[in-house]
Motif scaffolding. Structure first.
Motif, PDB file in Angstrom:
ATOM      1  N   VAL A 266     -72.259 -32.100   4.694  1.00  0.00           N
ATOM      2  CA  VAL A 266     -71.759 -32.553   3.075  1.00  0.00           C
ATOM      3  C   VAL A 266     -72.966 -32.236   2.325  1.00  0.00           C
ATOM      4  CG1 VAL A 266     -70.494 -34.328   4.044  1.00  0.00           C
ATOM      5  CG2 VAL A 266     -72.703 -34.897   3.799  1.00  0.00           C
ATOM      6  N   PRO A 267     -72.715 -32.244   0.849  1.00  0.00           N
ATOM      7  CA  PRO A 267     -73.868 -31.623   0.062  1.00  0.00           C
ATOM      8  C   PRO A 267     -75.157 -32.564   0.273  1.00  0.00           C
ATOM      9  CG  PRO A 267     -71.924 -31.792  -1.266  1.00  0.00           C
ATOM     10  CD  PRO A 267     -71.415 -32.216   0.186  1.00  0.00           C
ATOM     11  N   GLY A 268     -76.266 -31.676   0.507  1.00  0.00           N
ATOM     12  CA  GLY A 268     -77.472 -32.075   0.630  1.00  0.00           C
ATOM     13  C   GLY A 268     -78.145 -32.102   1.985  1.00  0.00           C
ATOM     14  N   ASP A 269     -77.134 -31.785   3.002  1.00  0.00           N
ATOM     15  CA  ASP A 269     -77.598 -31.837   4.281  1.00  0.00           C
ATOM     16  C   ASP A 269     -78.269 -30.493   4.702  1.00  0.00           C
ATOM     17  OD1 ASP A 269     -76.544 -34.034   5.506  1.00  0.00           O
ATOM     18  OD2 ASP A 269     -74.621 -33.160   6.161  1.00  0.00           O
ATOM     19  N   HIS A 270     -78.057 -29.318   4.052  1.00  0.00           N
ATOM     20  CA  HIS A 270     -78.541 -28.125   4.307  1.00  0.00           C
ATOM     21  C   HIS A 270     -78.663 -27.247   3.111  1.00  0.00           C
ATOM     22  CE1 HIS A 270     -80.361 -25.203   7.261  1.00  0.00           C
ATOM     23  NE2 HIS A 270     -79.114 -24.571   7.180  1.00  0.00           N
ATOM     24  N   GLY A 271     -79.510 -26.205   3.200  1.00  0.00           N
ATOM     25  CA  GLY A 271     -79.531 -25.452   1.958  1.00  0.00           C
ATOM     26  C   GLY A 271     -80.462 -24.167   2.151  1.00  0.00           C
ATOM     27  N   SER A 272     -80.519 -23.217   1.295  1.00  0.00           N
ATOM     28  CA  SER A 272     -81.396 -22.267   1.386  1.00  0.00           C
ATOM     29  C   SER A 272     -81.706 -21.643  -0.095  1.00  0.00           C
ATOM     30  CB  SER A 272     -80.870 -20.836   2.368  1.00  0.00           C
ATOM     31  OG  SER A 272     -81.425 -19.808   2.217  1.00  0.00           O
ATOM     32  N   THR A 273     -82.852 -21.446  -0.843  1.00  0.00           N
ATOM     33  CA  THR A 273     -82.842 -21.119  -2.006  1.00  0.00           C
ATOM     34  C   THR A 273     -82.152 -19.726  -2.379  1.00  0.00           C
ATOM     35  OG1 THR A 273     -84.794 -22.336  -2.484  1.00  0.00           O
ATOM     36  CG2 THR A 273     -84.757 -20.397  -3.727  1.00  0.00           C
ATOM     37  N   PHE A 274     -82.594 -18.815  -1.442  1.00  0.00           N
ATOM     38  CA  PHE A 274     -82.091 -17.312  -1.579  1.00  0.00           C
ATOM     39  C   PHE A 274     -80.587 -17.089  -1.076  1.00  0.00           C
ATOM     40  CE2 PHE A 274     -86.846 -16.551  -1.676  1.00  0.00           C
ATOM     41  CZ  PHE A 274     -86.920 -16.313  -2.908  1.00  0.00           C
ATOM     42  N   GLY A 275     -80.379 -17.923   0.052  1.00  0.00           N
ATOM     43  CA  GLY A 275     -79.064 -17.943   0.889  1.00  0.00           C
ATOM     44  C   GLY A 275     -77.931 -17.576  -0.188  1.00  0.00           C
ATOM     45  N   GLY A 276     -77.179 -16.410   0.066  1.00  0.00           N
ATOM     46  CA  GLY A 276     -76.009 -16.259  -0.787  1.00  0.00           C
ATOM     47  C   GLY A 276     -76.141 -15.719  -2.116  1.00  0.00           C
ATOM     48  N   ASN A 277     -77.547 -15.127  -2.222  1.00  0.00           N
ATOM     49  CA  ASN A 277     -77.662 -14.626  -3.771  1.00  0.00           C
ATOM     50  C   ASN A 277     -76.568 -13.555  -3.934  1.00  0.00           C
ATOM     51  OD1 ASN A 277     -79.278 -11.934  -3.442  1.00  0.00           O
ATOM     52  ND2 ASN A 277     -80.365 -13.314  -2.029  1.00  0.00           N
TER      53      ASN A 277
END
Ligand SMILES: Cc1ncc(COP(=O)(O)O)c(C=O)c1O
Length: 390
Positions: A266-277
């Motif tokens: 769910v939102p907040g569980d994972h992320g990546s600043t550049f991921g999917g740019n």
């Protein structure tokens, strides 16, 4: 010396490359090499492919980066293109293979937690596997040489012998939240997963409500002759990790899940600043379009058969090769001599190949390699082998 500033993490060849075109790469003295490493299964369309150059040029004139707190068009387009070509429904983008694996491991841990079993957090991984260098991926990499200096590894990991159904059954229980397998072990020596073993893994995951994760970072994105490697094995995983060839040289990775696994985050569980740019995803769309719609993948089986047939002829002629293995354009030559030394001999004759394990030499040509380029590489391999034999 310029290279004094670079950290000492690779045993590098004494060469500086400065440009490439298709299957060829050129050093600073203008010497031409046949590139059958492809940046380790990255340059799937060879060097300087116009589709990649155009995607980078056009997209960088539009938008290079925007935060994941907003949508961007190419991100959605690439996700859709991937989903249209598999049995899954959701994509998370990152920048590398190891991150794609970390994402998969976190999904499995969270999935286990949601099953309301306090200790459903164990990962099963394979002996001889390779999943990356970050602590989670390293912990499930079944090779002592990569793990030994970096202990303690993460908790909750169990190693199983690759393709050993009994060992798998004995180690599986309700505490397992995920099992990670490369359909073909790349770094480990081009070892192909047994379909019966994968079927058993699928069955046990269903029985114990764990996630089956396929690491297709090396063997996916067309290398085996299908856009996803799992399609060659008649077993559908819950989670797929991809990277390398997805960007054809531009750094991008992704973790793809079915609906069941995707609900863990769910939102907040994972992320990546550049991921999917936007830039990376524009390149990904261009690469997939070329591979799928441009028909590159359709020709891989034919090239694979040709390459294997010619290698078998060389094997018969000289007593140096023990085995030709692999699928598609992920081919291993098991040799009687040291694989690194063999690669160096090929390098001296201007062919780039790379070792996998102690005695396997990997051939990873670009997927759009021509027959003439296959012949060029085969000629050099034959010369090196005949010299070893004499
Ligand atoms: C199967 C597999 N998984 C993961 C990785 C790690 O990818 P990266 O180097 O992009 O982090 C690799 C790299 O060789 C790989 O072969």
């Amino acid at each position: 010396m310029l290279n004094n500033c670079v950290m000492n993490t690779y045993g590098r060849y004494d060469v500086i490359f400065e440009k490439g075109l298709g299957c060829k790469i050129y050093d600073t003295d203008g010497r031409e090499y046949v590139d059958f490493v492809s940046g380790v299964a990255v340059n799937c369309l060879g060097h300087s492919h116009p589709a990649i150059i155009n995607a980078i040029t056009n997209q960088s004139n539009q938008l290079i980066h925007v935060s994941n707190y907003y949508w961007n068009t190419t991100h959605m387009l690439l996700a859709k293109k991937l989903i249209d070509n598999c049995d899954h429904s959701k994509v998370f983008f990152c920048n590398s293979g190891t991150e794609a694996v970390e994402t998969a491991l976190k999904i499995a841990r969270k999935y286990g937690k949601l099953k309301n079993t306090e200790d459903k957090n164990v990962f099963i991984y394979m002996d001889n596997s390779f999943h990356g260098r970050t602590m989670g991926a390293l912990s499930v990499t079944g090779q002592e040489k990569y793990q030994q200096d970096f202990r303690p590894l993460i908790k909750g990991i169990k190693k199983v012998n690759f393709n050993d159904i009994e060992d798998l059954k004995n180690n599986f229980d309700e505490k397992v939240c995920g099992i990670i397998i490369e359909p073909i072990q790349g770094e480990g020596g081009i070892n192909i997963a047994n379909i019966e073993f994968l079927k058993k893994a699928r069955e046990l995951c269903d029985k114990y409500n764990a996630l089956l994760i396929f690491d297709e970072v090396q063997c996916g994105m067309g290398r085996l002759g299908s856009i996803f490697a799992y399609k060659k094995f008649s077993v559908i995983p819950d989670v797929i990790c991809i990277a390398k060839a997805l960007g054809g040289g531009f750094p991008i990775g992704a973790t793809i899940t079915n609906e069941k696994a995707s609900t863990a985050f769910v939102p907040g569980d994972h992320g990546s600043t550049f991921g999917g740019n936007p830039l990376g995803c524009a390149v990904g769309v261009a690469v997939l379009t070329e591979l799928i719609d441009g028909g590159v993948i359709d020709k891989i089986e034919e090239k694979s058969m040709y390459l294997k047939e010619k290698l078998l002829e060389i094997k018969k002629k000289y007593g140096v090769i023990d085995e030709i293995k692999g699928m598609g354009l992920l081919i291993g030559i098991r040799i009687k001599t040291d694989s690194n030394e063999f690669c160096k001999l090929c390098f001296d004759k201007r062919l780039l190949v790379i070792a996998a394990g102690d005695n396997v030499v990997r051939l990873l040509p670009p997927l759009n390699v021509s027959k003439a380029e296959l012949d060029e590489a085969l000629d050099i391999l034959q010369i090196v082998i005949s010299e070893i034999a004499s």
